[in-house]
Each structure stands twice: as structure tokens, then as C-alpha cells.
Enzyme design. Structure first.
Site: not given
Ligand code: NDP
Ligand SMILES: O=C(O)C1=N[C@H](C(=O)O)C[C@H](O)C1
Length: 270
Positions: A157, A161
Site C-alpha cells: 500500500h 497507510k
Molecule cells: N474497506 C475498504 O475497502 C477500504 C478501507 N480503507 C480504510 O479506511 C480507513 C481510512 O483510510 P484513508 O481514507 O486512506 O485515511 P485518511 O487518514 O486519509 O482518512 C481518515 C479520516 O478520518 C478522520 N477521522 C479520524 N477519527 C475521526 C473522528 N473521531 N471523527 C471524524 N473523523 C475522524 C481523519 O481525520 P484526522 O486526519 O484528523 O485523523 C481523516 O480525515 C483506513 O482504516 C483504511 O485502511 C481504505 C480504503 C479501502
Molecule cells: O488504507 C488503504 O488505502 C486501504 N485499506 C484497506 C485494507 O487495509 O485492506 C483496503 C485497501 O487495500 C486500501
């Protein structure tokens, strides 16, 4: 029929912005609120402007309680502590909660199961069709091959991450363990460093790479004597996960309260 009213939490994040775009692109959904944490830089900004889809007249707020009270569902790709809190609020509001957040500690599903008595929770480490199909194939391959085939899960990734192994790697490891009929916790090896005992038959190993802008790549390797099978998925666009999350929300709208997976949404046996 009216559109499903959705809240995006973590709206300023990488996935938050992708989710806003996916909600606006789906004719069956509309975005009614966007939430970020207290003190976040993006509070008050328009969520459509943030996501680059044009002004939507939805300013980012730090008040999820009010946001959830006026919605049918929430899309949540944030962090485990935040998702646990949002699950409680979704249960109070009796709405759909789609959780894509990864990095969960063991046992953290229990409060989510409790919230699912009132909310419709759909949680998956990966919302894409391809990965969920891959999980199904991995389970079948692991069931067909004996323990002479060593199973290793490799993921890469982007440099931002923070959790490892990825949620998807753990999901694929679970499918391999299910196929083999073994307990994943008891057989997983999540790090290797220095001199150690040789690999134990039946172990499932995890290896993590981080760098650049890689969206998400996963391989499950079945390594036997003189031959190797590799099953791989490569995500090429973050919108893939966001579209999957919107699909999950629409599916959840018609379900009873409960704890569901993306395999349920896609009708796959995982
Ligand atoms: N299941 C799937 O298909 C996928 C899962 N993911 C997962 O999604 C999650 C987020 O990934 P990503 O978007 O890249 O990460 P980012 O850090 O870009 O985004 C996370 C956001 O959530 C916010 N956040 C955290 N805590 C709170 C809270 N208490 N209230 C409101 N907002 C909050 C963060 O704010 P701040 O920066 O201030 O902490 C940030 O803006 C990860 O766990 C990732 O692994 C990602 C892609 C696909
Ligand atoms: O953090 C990410 O970007 C992603 N997180 C998910 C994971 O932890 O598997 C899904 C995807 O691969 C992207």
C-alpha cells in the site's frame, strides 16, 4: 422512490473524498451531512468542494449526533476508535452503518455486534467485488491443497497507510484458514526478523510493503515443492472501494438490524 440520505464521516480523508464523489454519482443516494473530528481544518468547508465535485451546500460539521438523526445511513472509513463511537450513534439512530475502517484489535468486533442489534452494520476490510471474489477462490484453493503448500499473504500500500497487515490481507488470511479448517490466530506469523525457527507446517505468513501511491495490492501465495500458485488482486482506483460502500449502504437499507459482510452484499459464499 426517494434517495437514500447518507452521511460521510472522515469526509476530509482520502476515502472520505472518494465516498462523497461516489454518493453524488449514484442516482439512488444523496449526501446530507459530512463529519470530521473536532478542531479539524476542514470544518465548515463544503464537502462537494473538498471532493472536487462542485458545491453541494453541505458544510463539514463535528456533530455526528445531529447528522445521524437526519439520515438513513453513514459511510465510515476512519479509524477503529471513531468507528466504535459511530456504531453506537448509528444504533441509537437505527440506521445503516457501512464500516470500511481497518486496523482493528482482537475483540473489537464485540461492541459492533452489540450495536448491530439496532443498526444494520456492514463491515469489510475491502469493499471491492474483486477482492471478495478472490477471498472465495482462496478458501477453495486452501481447501483443495494440503498443508505441504505453505500459504503466504503479501500486500503493498501507499506510504500513508498506518495499519499492518492490511484489513484485506487479514480477510484473505481468514479465508485461507477457513479453507484449511484451522484457527487463524493460532497459525499466523505476522513478522519475521533475525534468526528464528524454520517455518512451521500449516502456518499462514503475512508480509507488508509500504511506499509511494500504491492503492492496494494483495497476493496469496501457495508455495509447494517445485511449484507455486499465486492469486493476486490489484486495485487501480480508490473509487472502487467507495462505489462498493455505496452499494453496501443501498443493500443495507432493505435489511433487518444485523452484522453483515461485503460477501453478504455481493451474494458470495465466503
Ligand atoms: N474497506 C475498504 O475497502 C477500504 C478501507 N480503507 C480504510 O479506511 C480507513 C481510512 O483510510 P484513508 O481514507 O486512506 O485515511 P485518511 O487518514 O486519509 O482518512 C481518515 C479520516 O478520518 C478522520 N477521522 C479520524 N477519527 C475521526 C473522528 N473521531 N471523527 C471524524 N473523523 C475522524 C481523519 O481525520 P484526522 O486526519 O484528523 O485523523 C481523516 O480525515 C483506513 O482504516 C483504511 O485502511 C481504505 C480504503 C479501502
Ligand atoms: O488504507 C488503504 O488505502 C486501504 N485499506 C484497506 C485494507 O487495509 O485492506 C483496503 C485497501 O487495500 C486500501
Amino acid at each position: 422512490m426517494r434517495q437514500m440520505r447518507l452521511v460521510v464521516v472522515g469526509a476530509g480523508g482520502r476515502m472520505g473524498r472518494a465516498l462523497t464523489r461516489a454518493v453524488t454519482e449514484n442516482a439512488g443516494t444523496e449526501i446530507v451531512a459530512a463529519v470530521e473530528r473536532e478542531g479539524a481544518e476542514v470544518l465548515g468547508r463544503d464537502v462537494g468542494d473538498l471532493a472536487g465535485v462542485g458545491t453541494l451546500d453541505v458544510p463539514v460539521t463535528d456533530d455526528p449526533l445531529t447528522a445521524f438523526a437526519n439520515a438513513d445511513g453513514v459511510l465510515d472509513f476512519t479509524a477503529p476508535a471513531a468507528s466504535l463511537w459511530f456504531a453506537e450513534l448509528a444504533a441509537q439512530a437505527r440506521i445503516v452503518h457501512v464500516i470500511g475502517t481497518t486496523g482493528w484489535a482482537e475483540g473489537e468486533d464485540e461492541p459492533l455486534q452489540a450495536a448491530a442489534r439496532h443498526a444494520r452494520i456492514i463491515k469489510s476490510g475491502n469493499m471491492s467485488l474483486g477482492v471478495n471474489l478472490l477471498a472465495n477462490l482462496v478458501r477453495r484453493a486452501a481447501a483443495a491443497l494440503d498443508a505441504d503448500f505453505d500459504i503466504e499473504v503479501l500486500e503493498m500500500h501507499h506510504r500513508h497507510k498506518v495499519d499492518a497487515p492490511s484489513g484485506t490481507a487479514l480477510l484473505l488470511g481468514q479465508s485461507a484458514a477457513d479453507g484449511r479448517g484451522i484457527d487463524l490466530q493460532a497459525h499466523s506469523v505476522r513478522s519475521r526478523d533475525g534468526i528464528m525457527d524454520p517455518r512451521k507446517t500449516g502456518d499462514i505468513g503475512f508480509a507488508t510493503l509500504r511506499g509511494g501511491s500504491v492503492i492496494g495490492e494483495h497476493s496469496v501465495i501457495f508455495a509447494g515443492e517445485g511449484e507455486r500458485i499465486e492469486l493476486t488482486h490489484r486495485a487501480e482506483d480508490r473509487q472502487l472501494f467507495a462505489r462498493g460502500a455505496v452499494k453496501a449502504a443501498l443493500w443495507g437499507f432493505d435489511q433487518k438490524p444485523g452484522f453483515y459482510s461485503m460477501a453478504d452484499v455481493l451474494g458470495l459464499e465466503n
